[in-house]
Enzyme design. Structure first.
Site, short mmCIF file in Angstrom:
data_model
loop_
_atom_site.label_atom_id
_atom_site.label_comp_id
_atom_site.label_asym_id
_atom_site.label_seq_id
_atom_site.Cartn_x
_atom_site.Cartn_y
_atom_site.Cartn_z
N ARG A 48 0.86 -1.19 0.00
CA ARG A 48 0.00 0.00 0.00
C ARG A 48 0.89 1.24 0.00
NH1 ARG A 48 -5.25 0.09 2.01
NH2 ARG A 48 -4.87 2.34 2.07
N ARG A 81 -4.21 3.65 -2.72
CA ARG A 81 -5.64 3.77 -2.44
C ARG A 81 -5.98 5.24 -2.29
NH1 ARG A 81 -7.59 1.09 -4.15
NH2 ARG A 81 -7.37 -0.90 -3.07
N GLU A 85 -11.58 6.49 -1.37
CA GLU A 85 -11.90 5.07 -1.20
C GLU A 85 -11.16 4.47 0.01
OE1 GLU A 85 -12.56 2.39 -4.28
OE2 GLU A 85 -13.38 3.87 -5.66
N HIS A 142 -14.49 0.46 -3.49
CA HIS A 142 -14.70 0.34 -2.05
C HIS A 142 -15.80 1.28 -1.59
CE1 HIS A 142 -10.59 -0.97 -2.86
NE2 HIS A 142 -10.66 -1.70 -1.77
N LYS A 169 -12.43 -6.64 -8.01
CA LYS A 169 -12.47 -6.64 -6.55
C LYS A 169 -13.46 -5.59 -6.04
CE LYS A 169 -9.79 -5.17 -2.56
NZ LYS A 169 -8.67 -4.29 -2.18
N ARG A 211 -14.95 -12.93 4.49
CA ARG A 211 -13.53 -13.14 4.19
C ARG A 211 -13.12 -14.59 4.41
NH1 ARG A 211 -10.70 -8.20 4.12
NH2 ARG A 211 -11.83 -6.40 4.96
N SER A 230 -4.94 -3.16 6.54
CA SER A 230 -5.19 -2.03 5.66
C SER A 230 -6.67 -1.74 5.51
CB SER A 230 -4.57 -2.31 4.27
OG SER A 230 -5.14 -3.47 3.70
N GLN A 234 -9.97 -7.41 8.76
CA GLN A 234 -8.99 -8.39 8.30
C GLN A 234 -8.59 -9.29 9.46
OE1 GLN A 234 -5.83 -6.10 6.53
NE2 GLN A 234 -7.00 -5.66 4.69
#
Length: 251
Positions: A48, A81, A85, A142, A169, A211, A230, A234
C-alpha cells in the site's frame, strides 16, 4: 472462468489465496514487513504505497519496488488507495496517473490496483500500459459507508471486466447481517457469469465471515493482517489460513 497465474500461484483455482498488506511508512519498515509476509507463508503481498512517506518523490516507489519484490520472494501487488476510497493521502487524478505510469515503466511488480471510478480515460490508459508491461490489473471499488444493492454490486464487477481488468475486486461496509448476505449473493451471481476471478468482501467485524467463506460463493482471495491491517475486519493471517483450509472445497 479464466484464472490468473503469476509464477506458481494461480488465482481463481484451488483455495482462496491469502494476501498480506504491507503498510510501512519508510523503507526499513516496508522491507521488514515484506520479509515477515514471506515468513508467514502468504501467497502474495499488497504494498500500500499510499502509506509510504516518500510516495510522491519521483521514482521512489519504482526503486523501492525492486527491493520489496526481492525481500518477499512473492508476487507483488502495488496499490495507491485514493482518499475517497479509504486511502491515507490525497492525490488528484493526474497525480495518480503519473505515479502509476512511473511505477509500471520503471518498477518491479506483478499486479497493480486500479480504481474503477477513476476517470475512464485514465483507467483505459493504465490497463493498456500494465498489460504492455506484463502486469495484471486488479480493478477495484470500495464503499466504507454502506452495502449497495445486489444488482449494483454485480454491475460494478461486470464493469471492471468490461474495462479490461484481470481480476475484479469490491469491498463494502455492512450495516446489518442482511448486507453481508447481499454481498455474498452478488458474488455468487457474478461468479456464475464472469470470465475473470473475483475478490469480494464485506468489511468490519460484522462482515468478517465473508472473508472466511468467500470460496463457497466465488471469491478467489482474502486479505489477512500481520500486525497493522489495511482495512477493517482483516483476520490475523494464521487464523485466516486455518479457516480457509477448513472450509475449502478443494481438499
Amino acid at each position: 472462468m479464466k484464472t490468473v497465474t503469476i509464477d506458481e500461484m494461480t488465482i481463481g483455482a484451488g483455495k482462496p489465496k491469502v494476501i498480506i498488506p504491507v503498510v510501512g511508512q519508510n523503507e526499513a519498515e516496508i522491507l521488514a514487513k515484506a520479509k515477515e509476509a514471506h515468513d508467514l507463508g502468504c501467497d502474495f503481498i499488497e504494498w500500500r504505497i499510499d502509506f509510504f512517506e516518500e510516495v510522491l518523490v519521483p521514482g521512489a516507489v519504482a526503486v523501492l519496488s525492486k527491493k520489496v519484490k526481492a525481500e518477499s520472494h512473492l508476487p507483488l501487488l502495488i496499490t495507491f488507495r485514493s482518499q475517497r476510497e479509504g486511502g491515507e493521502r490525497e492525490l488528484d487524478d493526474a497525480g495518480y496517473l503519473k505515479l502509476y505510469q512511473d511505477v509500471l515503466a520503471n518498477g518491479t511488480l506483478d499486479l497493480i490496483d486500479v480504481e474503477l471510478f477513476m476517470p475512464a480515460e485514465n483507467v483505459e490508459a493504465l490497463v493498456n500500459l500494465a498489460h504492455q508491461q506484463g502486469v495484471k490489473v486488479i480493478m477495484c471499488n470500495h464503499d466504507f459507508d454502506a452495502t449497495p444493492a445486489q444488482q449494483e454490486i454485480v454491475k460494478r464487477l461486470t464493469m471492471m471486466e468490461e474495462k479490461g481488468a484481470d481480476i475484479a475486486k469490491i469491498a463494502v461496509m455492512p450495516n446489518s447481517a442482511k448486507d453481508v448476505l447481499t454481498l455474498l449473493a452478488a458474488t455468487e451471481e457474478r461468479h456464475a457469469q464472469a470470465d475473470i476471478p473475483l475478490i469480494t468482501m464485506s468489511m468490519g467485524q460484522l462482515g468478517m465471515v465473508s472473508r472466511l467463506c468467500g470460496e463457497v460463493f466465488g471469491s478467489s482471495a482474502s486479505f489477512g493482517a500481520a500486525g497493522q491491517g489495511s482495512a477493517p475486519g482483516q483476520a490475523p493471517v494464521g487464523q485466516l489460513q486455518d479457516v480457509l483450509s477448513l472450509l475449502s472445497l478443494n481438499k
